[in-house]
Structure formats: C-alpha cells, structure tokens
Design an enzyme around this catalytic site. Structure first.
Site, PDB file in Angstrom:
ATOM      1  N   ASP A 156       1.986   6.612   2.880  1.00  0.00           N
ATOM      2  CA  ASP A 156       2.103   5.252   2.371  1.00  0.00           C
ATOM      3  C   ASP A 156       3.390   5.053   1.577  1.00  0.00           C
ATOM      4  O   ASP A 156       4.116   4.073   1.783  1.00  0.00           O
ATOM      5  CB  ASP A 156       0.884   4.931   1.500  1.00  0.00           C
ATOM      6  N   ALA A 184       0.440  -0.139   2.260  1.00  0.00           N
ATOM      7  CA  ALA A 184       0.950   0.044   3.628  1.00  0.00           C
ATOM      8  C   ALA A 184      -0.139   0.638   4.510  1.00  0.00           C
ATOM      9  O   ALA A 184      -0.330   0.228   5.663  1.00  0.00           O
ATOM     10  CB  ALA A 184       2.197   0.925   3.625  1.00  0.00           C
ATOM     11  N   ASP A 185      -0.875   1.627   3.979  1.00  0.00           N
ATOM     12  CA  ASP A 185      -2.001   2.198   4.713  1.00  0.00           C
ATOM     13  C   ASP A 185      -3.085   1.164   4.964  1.00  0.00           C
ATOM     14  O   ASP A 185      -3.615   1.040   6.078  1.00  0.00           O
ATOM     15  CB  ASP A 185      -2.595   3.360   3.914  1.00  0.00           C
ATOM     16  N   VAL A 186      -3.454   0.429   3.921  1.00  0.00           N
ATOM     17  CA  VAL A 186      -4.566  -0.521   4.033  1.00  0.00           C
ATOM     18  C   VAL A 186      -4.238  -1.622   5.037  1.00  0.00           C
ATOM     19  O   VAL A 186      -5.062  -1.966   5.898  1.00  0.00           O
ATOM     20  CB  VAL A 186      -4.904  -1.115   2.655  1.00  0.00           C
ATOM     21  N   GLY A 189      -4.388  -0.381   8.499  1.00  0.00           N
ATOM     22  CA  GLY A 189      -5.776  -0.305   8.926  1.00  0.00           C
ATOM     23  C   GLY A 189      -6.321  -1.658   9.346  1.00  0.00           C
ATOM     24  O   GLY A 189      -7.097  -1.762  10.310  1.00  0.00           O
TER      25      GLY A 189
END
Length: 408
Positions: A156, A184-186, A189
């Site tokens: 991230d 960034a990860d969320v 997803g």
C-alpha cells in the site's frame, strides 16, 4: 455450512456463489469479505507453514483466545469475516491438488501472487479457465500483469507513493504523508469487487468467464479523481495544501477557541450565509470573495480572515450558528468518538459477532455500510482460525449445487 437460510435470515444477493480466495493482506481480502457479506461462500486458502495470512501476525492488538494463540489480530479481523479457512501448502502436490479441486467448484478465483507465480501449481488463470471456461479469475498485483514494473512487489505505501496521492497529502510545507489507513489496498479491493460482479453478469449472460487484471497502482491513479484531471487540464502539478481544497474556498480545518472545526463552503450562497452568521456580512459582498474563483484567487487573504473569525469562538458556538443557516461544518472526531456516536449506533457501524474461540465469546467488527431492502448483508461467520474448515470442504461446496440458491 451456514448461509442465510440456515441462520433463519434473508438470503444474500450472492447466495450460492463460491469464491476461492488465494489472496492475503488487504486488497484481495477486502474484496472477498465484501462478497462474503453479500452472501457468497468464500474459501480462504492459507499456508499452514507460514501461519496463514500475513496479517494474522500484524498485532497487537489481538483477540484473546482460549488456546492462547495469537492468530486473530485486529488487522486480520478487519477483512476476513464470512470466510471458511482451508490450510493448503501449494508447494506440495497434495496442497496444490486440493486448491485446484476447490477452484473447480468455484465461480470466482481471486489471487495476489506475483505475475506468473501460480503457473507452476496449475493455478494460473490460463490453466484454470481452459478447464473451467465459466470461471471468473481476478489477479491483483502491485503494478499489473504487464508493463516494465510488473515484477516489482506491491504494498500500500509503495502504491500511494508511486501513484501520486502522497504528493497531495500532508502539510503544505511539510513532508508527503500517506493516508492514515491502507487506502490504496482498500480501494483496489473495491474495484476488484465491482469487476468481479461485472464479469459474473457477463458470464451469466454468455457462459463465458474472463480474467481481470487489476493493480494497486492503477487503482490508486484512478482515484486521484479531480486532482488527476486538474493536472490533465492545466499541465500543472497539484500542490499539497494540507486540509484545504484545491477547487473550493473556504474549505479547510480551522482552529477555534477550544479545538478545531471543519468548514466546507460549497457555493457562493453558502459563503454569504457563513459571513452573516459569523458577524461579518460585508465579506459576502467583498469584491475579492463574491465568487468561488475570486475566493481561490484571494485564498491567502480569505484564510487569514476566516482563521481569525474561528479562533475567537468555541466549537459548539460555530457549529450552532452554521447549522442554523445550513452551511456545512462539523467536528473532527477521534476514532473512539466516531464509532461511539449516536449516528454510528443508529447505522450499525460497529457489530458484535459471536466467536466461541475468544475469551469474550465475541469479537467487535466494523459493520458493512450497504443497506439493502430485500437482500440484507449478513455476518454468518466470524474471522476464522487457520485451517479450521478444511475437513470435508469439497463435499460442502458440492452440496451448494443442490440447494435452492445453488448454481445448478
């Protein structure tokens, strides 16, 4: 195996859908948890030799368990409810064969290995989709399956740095900052979940599965939103402005007599009402501030005036005055204040989920924000222990085909 019918609740929108989850950490697990919340059966594959998903060890804090094991970190629990956990070591033929068999029963496979990393196990998208043409296969990586950076690892923080958002975040005269959570990860997803649902819609219409290639950096660049298009339209790199808005003024965090307050003036009428409510109606007719473009042009002078006005008043007085004239303003809550607020309680922002392995008999998790009128979100399973659901998993998945919500 439990689903909406077995718990006596309404069926989820994705009841009968099977997801083979080969992802770990946050982007993939965020996507599969959301699919699980919507009713899908999610089978999380974890390597027993490494202790399962990396985030199981990303603590403290941990949920206290009867056996004293620390595999339920708060971080892990944030993205792994409504999942079955199956232990499988892909480096062994037995483990790889088990996962291939699970994938054969699945509608969706999602993974975040390095590009090409699953070929040697026969779990790459080309191999699986050749055998199962209806399969939707989603690959998440740092930089995508193509391009000069495809081999680089993706985290991230690296994505936030590479993708530009850190250059916009933090004090105007300070160092670049990452966003306080792994955004960034969320967001990757979330894009993954949308892509999977769109591919399933196509599959159900045509019988054809497909491969989804998604990267943290691509997703992060996409949600630069107005700052990205500000650059594309002007050719000028956006500036870091702390809490100020690049296109609206006054829109910032201001110190007041007893803390800080948010002011978010969105149009000229709101600015005039703000000025009157704060005892300075003449500001609404000031030629420097009459329109938003003028306020942006004279941002420095405006900020000095608004800061002086706010500093002399307590927060409750400011918020009361502005609420009366319908000018957007609000407090800055701590996490405890936000999650403990009456609004959070009314909307189910925090949920208690039974968990027999914990000393408290339950774990507290963040609720799902989606509110459906016909197919409500359900929490049917707490975050699992490593490998707890491996026994008879193929029989359980095959049984879904014979249920009213199954795929056949």
């Amino acid at each position: 195996m439990t689903d909406g019918s077995e718990t006596g609740g309404a069926r989820g929108a994705l009841d009968g859908l099977v997801v083979c989850d080969l992802s770990r950490i946050l982007a993939g697990p965020t996507a599969t948890q959301l699919l699980g919340d919507l009713g899908a059966t999610v089978v999380k594959i974890e390597n027993p030799g490494s202790g399962g998903d990396d985030t199981r060890a990303w603590g403290p804090p941990y949920a206290e368990t009867h056996d004293g094991q620390s595999d339920l970190s708060a971080y892990f629990m944030a993205a792994n409810r409504n999942k079955l956990s199956v232990a499988a070591d892909l480096a062994t033929e037995e483990g790889a064969a088990l996962v291939r068999a699970i994938a054969a029963e699945a509608d969706v496979v999602i993974e975040n290995f390095k590009p090409g990393g699953l070929v040697k196990y026969g779990l790459d998208h080309e191999t699986l989709r050749a055998a199962h043409p209806r399969l939707v296969y989603c690959s998440i990586s740092g930089f995508g399956q193509t391009g000069p950076n495809r081999e680089l690892p993706g985290y991230d923080l690296m994505a936030q740095g590479y993708g530009g958002i850190m250059s916009l975040t933090g004090p105007a005269n300070g160092a670049p900052h990452k966003v306080g959570v792994g955004i960034a990860d969320v967001m990757c997803g979330m894009y993954a979940c949308v892509g999977i649902l769109a591919a399933l819609r196509h599959r159900d219409s045509t019988g054809e599965g497909q491969h989804i290639d998604l990267s943290l950096v691509d997703a992060q660049m996409a949600w630069l939103i107005n700052e990205g298009t500000n650059y594309l339209a002007s050719g000028r790199d956006p500036e870091r402005r702390g809490n100020a808005h690049p296109n609206i003024a006054p829109y910032d965090v201001y110190p007041c007599a007893d803390g800080h307050v948010i002011l978010a003036v969105g149009n000229d009428g709101q600015f005039r009402r703000f000025a009157a409510a704060m005892g300075r109606p003449e500001l609404g007719q000031d030629p420097r501030f009459m329109t938003n473009p003028l306020r942006l042009e004279n941002r420095v002078a405006l900020t000095e005036i608004v800061t002086e006005l706010m500093a002399a008043m307590p927060r409750c007085d400011i918020l009361g005055r502005l609420a009366e004239v319908k000018v957007p303003a609000g407090p800055i809550h701590t996490v405890a204040e936000a999650l403990g607020s009456e609004q959070a309680r009314a909307r189910g922002a925090v949920i208690s989920v039974p968990h027999p392995d914990t000393l408290r008999g339950e774990v507290q998790l963040l609720g799902n924000p989606l509110k459906f009128s016909a197919t409500p979100v359900t929490v049917r399973r707490p975050p699992p222990r490593v490998g707890q659901d491996g026994s008879g998993i193929l029989d359980r998945l095959r049984a879904l085909r014979t249920t009213p919500s199954g795929r056949s």
